[in-house]
Write a protein that holds these residues in place. Sequence first.
Motif, PDB file in Angstrom:
ATOM      1  N   GLY A   1      61.092  57.836  37.457  1.00 30.98           N
ATOM      2  CA  GLY A   1      60.336  57.275  36.340  1.00 30.98           C
ATOM      3  C   GLY A   1      59.608  58.414  35.662  1.00 30.98           C
ATOM      4  N   ALA A   2      59.639  58.478  34.334  1.00 34.83           N
ATOM      5  CA  ALA A   2      58.964  59.564  33.621  1.00 34.83           C
ATOM      6  C   ALA A   2      58.306  59.018  32.362  1.00 34.83           C
ATOM      7  CB  ALA A   2      59.968  60.654  33.256  1.00 34.83           C
ATOM      8  N   THR A   3      57.043  59.396  32.161  1.00 33.64           N
ATOM      9  CA  THR A   3      56.333  59.024  30.934  1.00 33.64           C
ATOM     10  C   THR A   3      55.507  60.217  30.489  1.00 33.64           C
ATOM     11  OG1 THR A   3      54.449  58.159  32.177  1.00 33.64           O
ATOM     12  CG2 THR A   3      56.085  56.565  31.491  1.00 33.64           C
ATOM     13  N   GLN A   4      55.219  60.271  29.191  1.00 30.24           N
ATOM     14  CA  GLN A   4      54.341  61.339  28.728  1.00 30.24           C
ATOM     15  C   GLN A   4      52.928  60.900  28.960  1.00 30.24           C
ATOM     16  OE1 GLN A   4      55.885  62.304  24.792  1.00 30.24           O
ATOM     17  NE2 GLN A   4      56.284  64.340  25.553  1.00 30.24           N
ATOM     18  N   ASN A   5      52.155  61.799  29.524  1.00 36.61           N
ATOM     19  CA  ASN A   5      50.756  61.509  29.774  1.00 36.61           C
ATOM     20  C   ASN A   5      50.045  61.637  28.456  1.00 36.61           C
ATOM     21  OD1 ASN A   5      48.585  61.049  31.504  1.00 36.61           O
ATOM     22  ND2 ASN A   5      49.675  62.236  33.042  1.00 36.61           N
ATOM     23  N   SER A   6      49.531  60.541  27.934  1.00 37.73           N
ATOM     24  CA  SER A   6      48.964  60.583  26.598  1.00 37.73           C
ATOM     25  C   SER A   6      47.570  59.996  26.551  1.00 37.73           C
ATOM     26  CB  SER A   6      49.870  59.796  25.657  1.00 37.73           C
ATOM     27  OG  SER A   6      49.265  59.670  24.403  1.00 37.73           O
ATOM     28  N   ALA A   7      46.767  60.574  25.687  1.00 37.73           N
ATOM     29  CA  ALA A   7      45.413  60.062  25.499  1.00 37.73           C
ATOM     30  C   ALA A   7      45.431  58.694  24.836  1.00 37.73           C
ATOM     31  CB  ALA A   7      44.619  61.042  24.644  1.00 37.73           C
ATOM     32  N   ASN A   8      46.515  58.340  24.166  1.00 40.62           N
ATOM     33  CA  ASN A   8      46.588  57.040  23.504  1.00 40.62           C
ATOM     34  C   ASN A   8      47.488  56.063  24.252  1.00 40.62           C
ATOM     35  OD1 ASN A   8      44.909  58.046  21.612  1.00 40.62           O
ATOM     36  ND2 ASN A   8      46.425  58.281  20.014  1.00 40.62           N
ATOM     37  N   ALA A   9      47.703  56.326  25.537  1.00 40.32           N
ATOM     38  CA  ALA A   9      48.529  55.413  26.327  1.00 40.32           C
ATOM     39  C   ALA A   9      47.804  54.078  26.468  1.00 40.32           C
ATOM     40  CB  ALA A   9      48.786  56.014  27.709  1.00 40.32           C
ATOM     41  N   PRO A  10      48.560  52.979  26.640  1.00 39.39           N
ATOM     42  CA  PRO A  10      47.907  51.680  26.803  1.00 39.39           C
ATOM     43  C   PRO A  10      46.899  51.735  27.945  1.00 39.39           C
ATOM     44  CG  PRO A  10      50.275  51.425  26.607  1.00 39.39           C
ATOM     45  CD  PRO A  10      50.000  52.904  26.691  1.00 39.39           C
ATOM     46  N   GLY A  11      45.763  51.101  27.745  1.00 34.20           N
ATOM     47  CA  GLY A  11      44.756  51.061  28.808  1.00 34.20           C
ATOM     48  C   GLY A  11      43.789  52.224  28.793  1.00 34.20           C
ATOM     49  N   THR A  12      43.927  53.149  27.845  1.00 33.29           N
ATOM     50  CA  THR A  12      42.961  54.243  27.763  1.00 33.29           C
ATOM     51  C   THR A  12      42.134  54.076  26.502  1.00 33.29           C
ATOM     52  OG1 THR A  12      44.449  55.724  26.570  1.00 33.29           O
ATOM     53  CG2 THR A  12      44.500  55.859  28.964  1.00 33.29           C
ATOM     54  N   THR A  13      41.038  54.788  26.462  1.00 32.64           N
ATOM     55  CA  THR A  13      40.139  54.696  25.323  1.00 32.64           C
ATOM     56  C   THR A  13      40.538  55.729  24.275  1.00 32.64           C
ATOM     57  OG1 THR A  13      38.441  54.242  26.957  1.00 32.64           O
ATOM     58  CG2 THR A  13      37.686  54.730  24.747  1.00 32.64           C
ATOM     59  N   PRO A  14      40.731  55.327  23.029  1.00 31.36           N
ATOM     60  CA  PRO A  14      41.014  56.335  21.990  1.00 31.36           C
ATOM     61  C   PRO A  14      39.862  57.335  21.888  1.00 31.36           C
ATOM     62  CG  PRO A  14      41.402  54.117  21.168  1.00 31.36           C
ATOM     63  CD  PRO A  14      40.764  53.978  22.524  1.00 31.36           C
ATOM     64  N   HIS A  15      40.177  58.557  21.424  1.00 27.80           N
ATOM     65  CA  HIS A  15      39.204  59.651  21.350  1.00 27.80           C
ATOM     66  C   HIS A  15      37.857  59.229  20.789  1.00 27.80           C
ATOM     67  CE1 HIS A  15      42.204  62.517  22.347  1.00 27.80           C
ATOM     68  NE2 HIS A  15      42.915  62.305  21.273  1.00 27.80           N
ATOM     69  N   ASN A  16      37.856  58.528  19.681  1.00 27.49           N
ATOM     70  CA  ASN A  16      36.616  58.284  18.969  1.00 27.49           C
ATOM     71  C   ASN A  16      35.730  57.230  19.623  1.00 27.49           C
ATOM     72  OD1 ASN A  16      38.185  56.097  18.454  1.00 27.49           O
ATOM     73  ND2 ASN A  16      38.308  56.401  16.239  1.00 27.49           N
ATOM     74  N   GLN A  17      36.107  56.663  20.753  1.00 24.10           N
ATOM     75  CA  GLN A  17      35.279  55.627  21.359  1.00 24.10           C
ATOM     76  C   GLN A  17      34.500  56.114  22.582  1.00 24.10           C
ATOM     77  OE1 GLN A  17      37.572  52.102  22.003  1.00 24.10           O
ATOM     78  NE2 GLN A  17      37.922  51.782  19.832  1.00 24.10           N
ATOM     79  N   VAL A  18      34.634  57.387  22.933  1.00 23.03           N
ATOM     80  CA  VAL A  18      33.870  57.905  24.072  1.00 23.03           C
ATOM     81  C   VAL A  18      32.567  58.484  23.515  1.00 23.03           C
ATOM     82  CG1 VAL A  18      33.834  59.609  25.943  1.00 23.03           C
ATOM     83  CG2 VAL A  18      35.959  58.446  25.368  1.00 23.03           C
ATOM     84  N   PRO A  19      31.407  57.892  23.879  1.00 25.34           N
ATOM     85  CA  PRO A  19      30.151  58.433  23.370  1.00 25.34           C
ATOM     86  C   PRO A  19      29.985  59.870  23.870  1.00 25.34           C
ATOM     87  CG  PRO A  19      29.759  56.739  25.023  1.00 25.34           C
ATOM     88  CD  PRO A  19      31.233  56.802  24.806  1.00 25.34           C
ATOM     89  N   ASP A  20      29.420  60.739  23.051  1.00 29.62           N
ATOM     90  CA  ASP A  20      29.381  62.143  23.436  1.00 29.62           C
ATOM     91  C   ASP A  20      28.039  62.795  23.149  1.00 29.62           C
ATOM     92  OD1 ASP A  20      30.324  64.496  24.493  1.00 29.62           O
ATOM     93  OD2 ASP A  20      32.081  64.593  23.205  1.00 29.62           O
ATOM     94  N   ASN A  21      27.813  63.938  23.803  1.00 28.17           N
ATOM     95  CA  ASN A  21      26.636  64.776  23.595  1.00 28.17           C
ATOM     96  C   ASN A  21      26.988  65.847  22.561  1.00 28.17           C
ATOM     97  OD1 ASN A  21      24.999  63.552  25.678  1.00 28.17           O
ATOM     98  ND2 ASN A  21      26.413  64.470  27.142  1.00 28.17           N
ATOM     99  N   PRO A  22      25.987  66.615  22.085  1.00 31.55           N
ATOM    100  CA  PRO A  22      26.297  67.712  21.156  1.00 31.55           C
ATOM    101  C   PRO A  22      27.242  68.720  21.813  1.00 31.55           C
ATOM    102  CG  PRO A  22      23.919  67.345  21.318  1.00 31.55           C
ATOM    103  CD  PRO A  22      24.566  66.480  22.356  1.00 31.55           C
ATOM    104  N   PRO A  23      28.070  69.427  21.025  1.00 30.42           N
ATOM    105  CA  PRO A  23      29.034  70.387  21.593  1.00 30.42           C
ATOM    106  C   PRO A  23      28.387  71.387  22.550  1.00 30.42           C
ATOM    107  CG  PRO A  23      29.464  70.067  19.279  1.00 30.42           C
ATOM    108  CD  PRO A  23      28.189  69.328  19.579  1.00 30.42           C
ATOM    109  N   ASN A  24      29.143  71.731  23.586  1.00 33.37           N
ATOM    110  CA  ASN A  24      28.660  72.589  24.659  1.00 33.37           C
ATOM    111  C   ASN A  24      29.895  73.279  25.246  1.00 33.37           C
ATOM    112  OD1 ASN A  24      27.446  73.656  26.961  1.00 33.37           O
ATOM    113  ND2 ASN A  24      26.479  71.741  27.576  1.00 33.37           N
ATOM    114  N   TYR A  25      29.718  74.438  25.881  1.00 33.05           N
ATOM    115  CA  TYR A  25      30.855  75.131  26.506  1.00 33.05           C
ATOM    116  C   TYR A  25      31.187  74.545  27.880  1.00 33.05           C
ATOM    117  CZ  TYR A  25      27.334  77.714  29.147  1.00 33.05           C
ATOM    118  OH  TYR A  25      26.291  78.046  29.977  1.00 33.05           O
ATOM    119  N   ILE A  26      30.395  73.577  28.346  1.00 29.36           N
ATOM    120  CA  ILE A  26      30.669  72.920  29.632  1.00 29.36           C
ATOM    121  C   ILE A  26      31.048  71.464  29.367  1.00 29.36           C
ATOM    122  CG2 ILE A  26      29.729  72.201  31.868  1.00 29.36           C
ATOM    123  CD1 ILE A  26      27.862  74.649  31.717  1.00 29.36           C
TER     124      ILE A  26
END
Length: 178
Positions: A80-105
């Motif tokens: 079985g092979a699938t591409q690991n994707s950030a937009n795969a079913p059951g994951t949160t699209p990029h813009n829905q993860v609350p975030d802090n100001p940019p940081n190197y960590i």
Amino acid sequence: MDIRPNHTIYINNINDKIKKEELKRSLYALFSQFGHVVDIVALKTMKMRGQAFVIFKELGSSTNALRQLQGFPFYGKPMGATQNSANAPGTTPHNQVPDNPPNYILFLNNLPEETNEMMLSMLFNQFPGFKEVRLVPGRHDIAFVEFENENQAGAARDALQGFKITPSHAMKITYAKK
């Protein structure tokens, strides 16, 4: 739902009687015909048995390999092979993860129990500026990843947001609090 292509292919239904080193060599031989394989992550823990990740340098290579090898008989089992994707079913699209100001960590959470420093290092060292992974003693579900600067950290965060380390754990990545 549209699934965006990714450099990493998640493979399952692998015969779990195969020794780890032989498995990695065989996967490398099989997948390198499609392009430059950067890394292969195969773990033998209970939850990760029969699964692996193949990381390609080029996007086209991973897409082609995925098409050609879906259901390929590998050690007597259809792979079985699938591409690991950030937009795969059951994951949160990029813009829905609350975030802090940019940081190197970067701060990672929703990690599966079997996550270790080696797995995360292999995943993040494909990005320029990667420095180190720090696990939190007594907490398997969180980790920190350090980069040389916030732009490099941001590129890794964007590329791996929602990456599924296991089918049930989509990694959440935010900038660490300063």
